[in-house]
Every structure is written in C-alpha cells, then in structure tokens.
Design an enzyme around this catalytic site. Sequence first.
Site, short mmCIF file in Angstrom:
data_model
loop_
_atom_site.label_atom_id
_atom_site.label_comp_id
_atom_site.label_asym_id
_atom_site.label_seq_id
_atom_site.Cartn_x
_atom_site.Cartn_y
_atom_site.Cartn_z
N MET A 190 -8.75 8.50 -0.07
CA MET A 190 -9.95 8.16 1.31
C MET A 190 -10.30 9.94 0.50
SD MET A 190 -7.89 7.22 4.44
CE MET A 190 -6.58 5.26 3.75
N MET A 218 -11.16 -6.51 5.95
CA MET A 218 -10.45 -4.27 6.22
C MET A 218 -10.08 -6.12 7.73
SD MET A 218 -9.55 -2.39 4.63
CE MET A 218 -8.61 -1.50 5.66
N SER A 240 1.04 -0.87 -0.30
CA SER A 240 0.01 0.29 -0.25
C SER A 240 0.73 1.47 -0.08
CB SER A 240 -1.32 -0.31 1.10
OG SER A 240 -1.60 1.14 2.02
N HIS A 253 -0.86 -1.30 -4.41
CA HIS A 253 -2.79 -0.55 -3.81
C HIS A 253 -2.27 0.76 -3.54
CE1 HIS A 253 -5.70 -2.48 -0.73
NE2 HIS A 253 -5.38 -0.96 -0.23
N HIS A 258 -8.18 1.01 -4.26
CA HIS A 258 -8.94 0.62 -3.33
C HIS A 258 -9.81 1.97 -2.48
CE1 HIS A 258 -9.09 -0.33 1.75
NE2 HIS A 258 -10.52 0.04 1.62
N MET A 280 -11.95 4.20 -0.21
CA MET A 280 -12.90 4.71 1.01
C MET A 280 -13.57 5.63 0.31
SD MET A 280 -9.70 2.86 3.27
CE MET A 280 -8.28 3.10 1.72
N ASP A 314 -6.23 -6.66 4.46
CA ASP A 314 -5.54 -5.17 5.14
C ASP A 314 -5.46 -4.57 5.76
OD1 ASP A 314 -4.55 -2.86 3.76
OD2 ASP A 314 -6.36 -2.39 2.65
N ASP A 341 -4.65 3.74 -1.42
CA ASP A 341 -6.01 3.72 -0.64
C ASP A 341 -6.43 4.90 -1.19
OD1 ASP A 341 -5.74 1.50 0.62
OD2 ASP A 341 -3.66 1.89 1.31
C1 DX5 Z 1 -5.98 1.50 5.83
C2 DX5 Z 1 -5.89 0.90 4.55
C3 DX5 Z 1 -4.61 0.24 4.59
C4 DX5 Z 1 -3.24 0.59 5.50
C5 DX5 Z 1 -2.38 -0.24 5.16
O1 DX5 Z 1 -7.80 2.67 6.14
O2 DX5 Z 1 -6.87 0.19 4.00
O3 DX5 Z 1 -4.21 -0.35 3.01
O4 DX5 Z 1 -2.68 1.50 4.10
O5 DX5 Z 1 -1.65 -0.02 5.84
P1 DX5 Z 1 -0.76 -0.64 7.54
O6 DX5 Z 1 0.00 -1.75 6.80
O7 DX5 Z 1 0.24 0.59 7.74
O8 DX5 Z 1 -1.70 -1.05 8.24
ZN ZN Z 2 -6.38 0.03 1.45
#
Ligand code: DX5
Ligand code: ZN
Length: 231
Positions: free
Chosen positions: A46, A149, A17, A42, A76, A78, A184, A44
């Site tokens: 948000m 998750m 990620s 990956h 991903h 969110m 994840d 992320d």
């Molecule tokens: C969290 C993300 C994850 C995150 C993982 O909201 O979806 O992908 O970046 O980070 P680590 O591996 O540090 O928990």
């Molecule tokens: Zn993620």
Amino acid sequence: MSDLFRQPPRRPLVAPSILSADFGRMAAECKAVLDAGADLLHLDVMDGHFVPNLTMGPDMCAAVRRHLPEAFIDVHLMVTDPGLFIEPFVRAGANHLTFHVESLEGAAARELALRIRNDGATAGIAINPPTDVQRVLPLIEHFDLVLVMSVNPGYSGQSFIASVLEKVRAIAPRLRPDQRLEMDGGIGPREAGACLAAGCDVIAAASSIFRSGDYADAITALRRATPVRVP
Ligand code: DX5
Ligand code: ZN
C-alpha cells in the site's frame, strides 16, 4: 517462472496475507504458515495514496525471499502507479503481481500485464467492491488471475462484503482452466465456503490465520470450507 497460478489446483489454494503477521518476526511467521500448509504468501503493498495506509515494499519481499527460497510470493499492489513497482518486486523475488483496475485499465492494463510476464512473473487484475464488474470483464483474458476484493482495501480485520460474490459468479464462467480467481478480505471458514461455491480457487486471508491460535487448523478450515451458496 513458477506456474502455481497457471495449473488448475487439485484443492483450493490458501494464501496467508502477511499484513497481520508479527512484523518483528516476519521470516519466522512466513515459515510457520508455510509449514502449517499454506500454498503461498500474499504480500499487501500500500502506497498511502491509492489506499490510506502504508505497508511494505520490495525490501520486505527480498527479505522473505532470502529466508524462504522456495516460497511462492503473490504481491498485491494497492498503489496509484503500479508500473513503477513491477521490476523492483520481480528483482526482489516476487512470483506474481496483481494491480488494480481502478489504477490502470484498457490498453495500459494490457501492456502492464505483458511487462509483468516478460519480467518472468504471472499477472493479476484486482477489482474493488464498489467498482462495476464490467470494467474488468474485457481485461480478464490477458491475465493469469483475477482478484475480487471483498473489503475496501487498506486494512486487514474488516468484515466480508457478501455482495461481491455476484462479481465472482459473473467472472468465473469466463475463465480458462489456466486462470485463477482469488478472493481477498474478511474471509474466515464461513465466508470461504461462499467464495468456493461462487467459483473462487484462491483464498487470501490475514486475520483468520494470523489471529488464530493454530495456523494449521485455520488454514485447513479455510481450504476444507463447505461450499455454501449465498443468495
Ligand atoms: C486488504 C488486503 C487484504 C487483507 C486481508 O486491503 O488486501 O489482503 O490483508 O485481511 P483480512 O483477511 O484480515 O481481511
Ligand atoms: Zn491483499
């Protein structure tokens, strides 16, 4: 369409990620983890509404794509309204898009999965730790990937919530060989062993890779984690 998620992998897939990468050197960071053996990237995304953080948008995806034409990009989402972001991310070079059952379910989720596929990507459905697994079970046949998750989404660097392994055990036996199960959040080698034993075949990790001194060692440790059964 890239079929990475449609083929049963010969070994667990490791998905760094890039949320914990150095944003000032993003292309170099992405290249470094791929050179170190990562199977995909990956991303992320948000929106500051579905989760209390803002991260990256289609422009970051397009920049990564420009520098790494061959990389498989797993986005991903969110976000509260994932339907707004499918076309922009596909245009920006995403190969796969996962959205959350907490933002869309039932017929609307099935329709969005179809739209993602029609646009040429594969589709995933994610579930947060507090959400009952029953909400995702009726949907899984419509998706190429289920993402469980193991932290509450929003930030990297949180601790793994082991109780979600229960969900993985409920989902794994229902999947076809052409469907993947991704975990994840909070995953280092020890947690990866528990995820693999429960039935996951894709491991997303930010801190345990980007905060390690050696990307290749960290990725190998995740992939080769000894499956351990956690009660
Ligand atoms: C969290 C993300 C994850 C995150 C993982 O909201 O979806 O992908 O970046 O980070 P680590 O591996 O540090 O928990
Ligand atoms: Zn993620």
